[in-house]
Write a protein that holds these residues in place. Sequence first.
Motif, short mmCIF file in Angstrom:
data_model
loop_
_atom_site.label_atom_id
_atom_site.label_comp_id
_atom_site.label_asym_id
_atom_site.label_seq_id
_atom_site.Cartn_x
_atom_site.Cartn_y
_atom_site.Cartn_z
N VAL A 1 -7.37 11.53 1.16
CA VAL A 1 -7.67 11.73 -0.23
C VAL A 1 -8.21 12.58 -1.42
N VAL B 1 -6.40 6.82 5.83
CA VAL B 1 -6.46 7.47 3.66
C VAL B 1 -6.71 8.91 3.72
N ILE C 1 -3.31 9.92 -3.40
CA ILE C 1 -3.35 10.31 -2.22
C ILE C 1 -2.48 10.75 -1.30
N GLN C 2 -2.83 11.88 -0.82
CA GLN C 2 -2.91 12.50 0.30
C GLN C 2 -2.02 12.69 1.20
N TRP D 1 1.45 2.29 -3.35
CA TRP D 1 0.69 2.06 -3.92
C TRP D 1 0.55 3.67 -3.82
N ALA D 2 0.52 3.60 -3.01
CA ALA D 2 -0.05 5.32 -2.15
C ALA D 2 0.96 6.34 -2.69
N ASP E 1 0.19 7.46 -6.37
CA ASP E 1 -0.97 7.88 -6.82
C ASP E 1 -0.87 9.32 -5.77
N LEU F 1 0.89 -1.28 -0.25
CA LEU F 1 0.33 -0.23 -0.10
C LEU F 1 1.24 0.85 0.37
N ALA F 2 2.03 0.87 0.98
CA ALA F 2 2.69 2.67 0.30
C ALA F 2 3.41 2.91 -0.97
N LEU G 1 -1.55 8.38 3.74
CA LEU G 1 -1.35 7.02 4.21
C LEU G 1 -0.73 7.04 5.93
#
Length: 79
Positions: A50, A48, A19-20, A12-13, A16, A9-10, A22
């Motif tokens: 966003v 999260v 994503i502000q 991915w974030a 993206d 997830l880190a 995570l």
Amino acid sequence: MSPSLGEQLATWAGDDPKIQLLVLIGSRTREADTPASADVHSDWDFQVAVSDPGRFTRGDWLAGIGLKPLAYVLRPGRL
């Protein structure tokens, strides 16, 4: 060794721009080897933030990054 869910997830974030924030929260943030620490059966909890919250109302977006959760819960934040 495959990456942990947190590492996936880190990554991915970080890729993206919508994503502000995570942040890993819950038992997996506790010190290891203590009575309150996470074990292999512990869930993963993330906060999260966003810029496009609509895409997260359901867990469908997880398939796009190769994840298939057993459960997905959305708790919208309030200011």
